[in-house]
Scaffold this motif. Structure first.
Motif, short mmCIF file in Angstrom:
data_model
loop_
_atom_site.label_atom_id
_atom_site.label_comp_id
_atom_site.label_asym_id
_atom_site.label_seq_id
_atom_site.Cartn_x
_atom_site.Cartn_y
_atom_site.Cartn_z
N LEU A 60 -5.13 -0.08 1.03
CA LEU A 60 -4.97 -1.04 2.11
C LEU A 60 -6.26 -1.82 2.34
CD1 LEU A 60 -3.06 -2.07 4.38
CD2 LEU A 60 -4.08 -0.34 5.87
N SER B 127 -6.94 -4.34 -0.50
CA SER B 127 -5.92 -5.37 -0.73
C SER B 127 -6.31 -6.71 -0.10
CB SER B 127 -4.58 -4.92 -0.18
OG SER B 127 -4.63 -4.75 1.21
N ALA C 155 0.83 -1.21 0.00
CA ALA C 155 0.00 0.00 0.00
C ALA C 155 0.86 1.25 0.00
CB ALA C 155 -0.95 -0.01 1.20
#
Length: 440
Positions: free
Chosen positions: A437, A440, A367
């Motif tokens: 983030l 993901s 990220a």
């Protein structure tokens, strides 16, 4: 409204926390909660929300399937501005400059409404795009991080009671900076894998008191002053702890010799490295030793009255591996006076150390490089201050401390100080970090 306009509105609400809860303005937190509901309608329509410990907010975003969740922490409260002289009113959320120079000035711009609002912006945008996270995402926004952390403690306890074991917990902490590690010229994302413990000890001296016109040879205040100076002249020993060794080893490929060799071979170079870090400045010194500093003094209530007791509050930040018991022993040896009482008011040991390898670390690192620049180097880091994250250490070993904002030295120095500020471009990139983030 634009993200910046929403940010400015939330910065303008003075959610100031105080040591004495009776002095806290409840109406400010009520206004903040009402503004969140109005400004982020999708979050408040689709996520479950609980109010915990009176003012803390806990949100659950249900994922596509069961699994260990992501927990994102931030805090609503800000420190007071009492006695500080600001060029910009602290709660006016002034926007100054244009383009890359545009900067927002406000208490909480970085600590910690910057992260809180960036998280909300990321989640609201993902909801608008009909994106659902793979597993649950929890947002935990404490209300008294700057004082007691009771909100975070209550939320962490609630998650523990429900058997929730996060895959990753992320709180405020390090930032993207330059020059944090000697010899590294690339921007570094300082990701806290541990944080120092924090404690307050009191040094107390006592005497019979009386009129100031006839003082004894060594009044309580003089004995206390001597004890303070002895403590200053006897700092805690230097040590190179695992998080700092990891930081140096990770940084080594980005430096040149002789630093590269020194950073790689800390088993041999530790004495030289710790000495150098202790001399480079307050931040690097705090990486290699427990620190203790007197922050408050109390004596007589009258100008012409001898103090029957004099008290100094010592703020201690414990290095990884030290304990509160170790601190008490060091203070006693440093003060070297049986007539000075040493009392611990409150404290906690350093946090456990989270791994700087494995799935959670890779998720964070991806990220960072995907959104904050491919040349940015994620570094494990020892967080110098305390955060709400310490209360979540019992839920998972993957607890990290990182605010995804590129900050200059001057911007970092403005934390808890006049003219706290953040550049708009840096804040907007932080939103993209949280979005990446979560997705993901």
């Amino acid at each position: 409204m634009t993200p910046v306009e929403r940010f400015r509105e939330l910065l303008s609400i003075p959610t100031v926390s105080r040591v004495d809860p009776a002095e806290v303005d409840d109406s400010a937190f009520e206004a903040f909660h009402a503004a969140l509901e109005r400004l982020y309608p999708l979050i408040h329509a689709r996520l479950e929300r609980e109010v915990v410990a009176g003012r803390s907010l806990l949100y659950r975003w249900a994922g596509e399937r069961p699994g260990a969740p992501l927990v994102l922490l931030a805090h609503q409260d800000v420190v007071p501005v009492d006695g500080q002289e600001w060029q910009h009113p602290p709660f006016a959320a002034d926007l100054e400059g244009e383009g890359a120079d545009a900067t927002l000035y406000a208490r909480g711009a970085i600590d910690d409404k910057g992260a809180l609002v960036a998280i909300l912006e990321a989640v609201e945008a993902l909801l608008a795009d009909d994106i659902t996270p793979r597993t649950d995402v929890w947002l935990a926004f404490g209300h008294d991080e700057e004082t007691r952390g009771t909100g975070a403690q209550a939320m962490a306890s609630l998650l523990a009671e429900r058997g929730i074991r996060p895959a990753l917990v992320l709180d405020e902490g390090g930032a993207v900076v330059e020059g944090a590690v000697p010899g590294v010229s690339a921007p570094t994302a300082m990701i806290g894998v541990a944080e120092r413990g924090v404690a307050t000890f009191d040094l107390v001296t006592r005497e019979a008191g009386g009129h100031a016109s006839t003082p004894p040879r060594l009044p309580a205040t003089a004995r206390l002053a001597r004890a303070i100076d002895r403590l200053r002249r006897r700092p805690f020993p230097r040590r190179l702890v695992p998080p700092v060794r990891a930081m140096l080893a990770t940084a080594a490929p980005h430096t040149r010799d002789p630093l590269s060799t020194l950073f790689h071979r800390t088993s041999v170079s530790a004495p030289a490295v710790t000495l150098a870090l202790s001399l480079l400045g307050p931040e690097t010194n705090a990486l290699v030793r427990t620190t203790a500093v007197v922050t408050r003094l109390e004596g007589s209530a009258g100008e012409n009255v001898l103090a029957t007791s004099a008290r100094a509050s010592v703020n201690v930040r414990l290095l990884t591996g030290d304990t509160l018991a170790d601190v008490a022993v060091h203070l006693r040896r440093a003060v070297a006076d049986p007539l000075v009482d040493i009392e611990m008011r409150h404290g906690n040991d350093p946090s456990p150390v989270s791994p700087w390898q494995g799935a959670a670390w890779r998720r964070l690192s991806r990220a960072v490089t995907d959104t904050l620049g491919p040349d940015t180097v994620p570094l494990p880091y020892l967080q110098l201050g305390a955060s709400d994250s310490r209360f979540y250490a019992g839920l998972t070993d993957a607890v990290y401390r990182f605010a995804p904002f590129h900050l200059s030295r001057a911007e970092r120095d403005a934390l808890h100080a006049p003219d706290e500020r953040i550049r708009v471009d840096a804040w907007l990139r932080g939103i993209q970090f949280y979005r990446a983030l979560i997705a993901s």
